[in-house]
Design an enzyme around this catalytic site. Structure first.
Site, short mmCIF file in Angstrom:
data_model
loop_
_atom_site.label_atom_id
_atom_site.label_comp_id
_atom_site.label_asym_id
_atom_site.label_seq_id
_atom_site.Cartn_x
_atom_site.Cartn_y
_atom_site.Cartn_z
N ARG A 94 4.68 62.39 -17.19
CA ARG A 94 5.44 61.28 -16.85
C ARG A 94 6.80 61.44 -16.23
O ARG A 94 7.66 62.38 -16.61
CB ARG A 94 5.61 60.22 -17.80
N HIS B 270 0.86 60.75 -7.92
CA HIS B 270 0.37 60.51 -8.82
C HIS B 270 -1.29 60.32 -9.05
O HIS B 270 -2.15 59.35 -9.16
CB HIS B 270 0.62 59.07 -9.49
P1 NAP Z 1 -2.18 62.30 -26.28
O1 NAP Z 1 -3.59 62.66 -26.56
O2 NAP Z 1 -1.44 61.05 -27.08
O3 NAP Z 1 -1.04 63.54 -26.60
C1 NAP Z 1 0.21 63.40 -26.47
C2 NAP Z 1 0.88 64.74 -27.23
O4 NAP Z 1 2.16 64.69 -27.03
C3 NAP Z 1 0.50 65.07 -28.59
O5 NAP Z 1 0.36 66.30 -28.57
C4 NAP Z 1 2.03 64.65 -29.17
O6 NAP Z 1 2.18 65.40 -30.28
C5 NAP Z 1 2.79 64.99 -28.13
N1 NAP Z 1 4.03 64.23 -28.32
C6 NAP Z 1 4.31 62.96 -28.22
N2 NAP Z 1 5.73 62.49 -28.52
C7 NAP Z 1 6.14 64.00 -28.88
C8 NAP Z 1 7.62 64.42 -29.10
N3 NAP Z 1 8.54 63.61 -29.37
N4 NAP Z 1 7.70 65.53 -29.38
C9 NAP Z 1 6.71 66.41 -29.36
N5 NAP Z 1 5.58 66.19 -28.96
C10 NAP Z 1 5.22 65.02 -28.56
O7 NAP Z 1 -1.94 62.08 -24.73
P2 NAP Z 1 -2.93 62.80 -23.65
O8 NAP Z 1 -4.16 61.81 -23.55
O9 NAP Z 1 -3.01 64.14 -23.71
O10 NAP Z 1 -2.12 62.33 -22.27
C11 NAP Z 1 -0.67 62.69 -22.23
C12 NAP Z 1 0.15 62.03 -21.11
O11 NAP Z 1 -0.51 62.41 -19.87
C13 NAP Z 1 -0.29 60.21 -21.08
O12 NAP Z 1 0.62 59.80 -22.12
C14 NAP Z 1 0.22 60.07 -19.48
O13 NAP Z 1 1.62 59.96 -19.59
C15 NAP Z 1 -0.21 61.45 -18.83
N6 NAP Z 1 -1.28 61.33 -17.99
C16 NAP Z 1 -1.06 61.55 -16.55
C17 NAP Z 1 -2.14 61.30 -15.62
C18 NAP Z 1 -1.76 61.80 -14.17
O14 NAP Z 1 -2.72 61.45 -13.32
N7 NAP Z 1 -0.74 62.11 -13.72
C19 NAP Z 1 -3.10 61.03 -16.22
C20 NAP Z 1 -3.37 60.70 -17.42
C21 NAP Z 1 -2.40 60.98 -18.24
P3 NAP Z 1 1.22 64.94 -31.75
O15 NAP Z 1 -0.25 65.76 -31.25
O16 NAP Z 1 1.84 65.80 -32.65
O17 NAP Z 1 0.70 63.76 -31.77
#
Ligand code: NAP
Length: 310
Positions: free
Chosen positions: A225, A273
């Site tokens: 993000r 994006h």
């Molecule tokens: P997810 O499964 O919820 O994983 C989030 C990860 O971030 C987890 O490992 C979490 O730690 C870690 N995290 C969250 N807050 C943290 C903090 N304060 N300090 C350290 N680590 C932290 O999410 P995801 O499905 O992988 O997606 C991640 C992000 O990708 C989405 O939220 C979105 O913003 C982005 N995204 C972008 C696109 C694009 O096209 N550009 C598409 C899809 C998603 P824990 O494992 O300990 O909970």
């Protein structure tokens, strides 16, 4: 009893989703009605995208769950009217797309592909890139997407460090967490991939102090993000040479304004994006399984923890 499912998303999404959802819901054996037009009083589940006209969930008093079509939920977790359970999207095709996009950009940096593209000039200048084993990569965020990218990169031979909020054990990957873990994870990151969600804690996580911790000339790939990075600090680090290049897919304001300095910066690649997207055919199966679970009173998959914000 008929399960009433409202599809609440921008109207141009319905033609893509209607057929896959019907096929997937048919396979659950449920007696259901799927529509873009249901009254709040009869709606049992809402399949949702934040670009929907539905922003006030107060009237949906019998709704058992909101099933988000997007992985990121920062626009929804703050909606105080959304008090019912909220599930986010974990779609195998979205994960696959992200793995491909991240791997492609990491390999582009690793192999110095831009260096060669800029030298198609008749001069035989040799520059042999190191092998993956000599190129440490760090992934911030070890969730669905970060972990899949980290595992693929480790499979290619890169020494991969993954950082998350909670401790993790992932074979073949150095896993770190917490503030000290972040300092260590950044200190080795010749290529840094950001796959954290946007929350109050992650905003500006890559600020001037943390950019300074990275090896000089490090490259950044951000499909997470926009607000994860302090834009001004990144521009200063690119100009000073502390950061060698950045590939940015997400921004504080989207579409990225035409006069934003990222567009014209020679050390920035902007993509609009597109790193990865939910694909209707596979996402429909995830949605249908959650409707089945919700209707049967079973725990839903991929629940959002509102206190954490993701
Ligand atoms: P997810 O499964 O919820 O994983 C989030 C990860 O971030 C987890 O490992 C979490 O730690 C870690 N995290 C969250 N807050 C943290 C903090 N304060 N300090 C350290 N680590 C932290 O999410 P995801 O499905 O992988 O997606 C991640 C992000 O990708 C989405 O939220 C979105 O913003 C982005 N995204 C972008 C696109 C694009 O096209 N550009 C598409 C899809 C998603 P824990 O494992 O300990 O909970």
């Amino acid at each position: 009893m008929t399960v009433n499912i409202l599809f609440a998303a921008a109207s141009d999404m319905w033609p893509d989703y209607e057929r896959p959802l019907i096929q997937a819901l048919d396979r659950t054996g449920l007696d259901y009605r799927l529509s873009t037009d249901l009254s709040p009083a009869e709606t049992d589940f809402i399949i949702y995208a934040p670009n929907s006209a539905v922003q006030d969930f107060t009237p949906y008093t019998r709704c058992k769950a909101v099933l988000n079509l997007w992985a990121g939920v920062e626009n929804i977790v703050t909606n105080k009217t959304l008090t019912m359970p909220l599930a986010r999207m974990v779609d195998p095709s979205l994960t696959q797309g992200m793995v491909e996009w991240v791997t492609g950009h990491v390999l582009r940096y690793h192999l110095d592909i831009d260096w060669f593209l800029a030298r198609q000039n008749g001069k035989w200048e040799r520059h042999v890139p190191p092998v993956a084993q000599e190129r440490p990569v760090t992934v911030l965020g070890m969730g669905e997407l970060g972990r899949a990218c980290a595992e693929t990169l480790a499979g290619l031979g890169f020494p991969v460090t993954g950082w998350s909020r909670s401790p993790k054990e992932v074979p073949g990957i150095t896993t770190l967490h917490g503030d000290d873990g972040l300092t260590e994870a950044l200190s080795t990151a010749e290529i840094l991939v950001l796959l954290l969600p946007r929350t109050a804690e992650t905003e500006n996580i890559l600020n001037a102090d943390r950019l300074a911790l990275m090896p000089r000339g490090a490259r950044i790939v951000n499909p997470g993000r926009g607000p994860l990075i302090d834009d001004e600090a990144l521009l200063a680090a690119l100009d000073s040479g502390q950061i060698g290049h950045a590939t940015l897919d997400v921004f504080r304001v989207e579409p990225l304004p035409a006069d934003h300095p990222f567009w014209s910066h020679d050390k920035v690649t902007v993509t609009p994006h597109i790193a990865s997207e939910t694909r209707a055919s596979t996402a429909a199966q995830v949605i249908a399984e959650n409707v089945r679970r919700g209707a049967a009173g079973e725990p839903l998959l991929h629940m959002v923890d509102r206190t954490r914000g993701y």
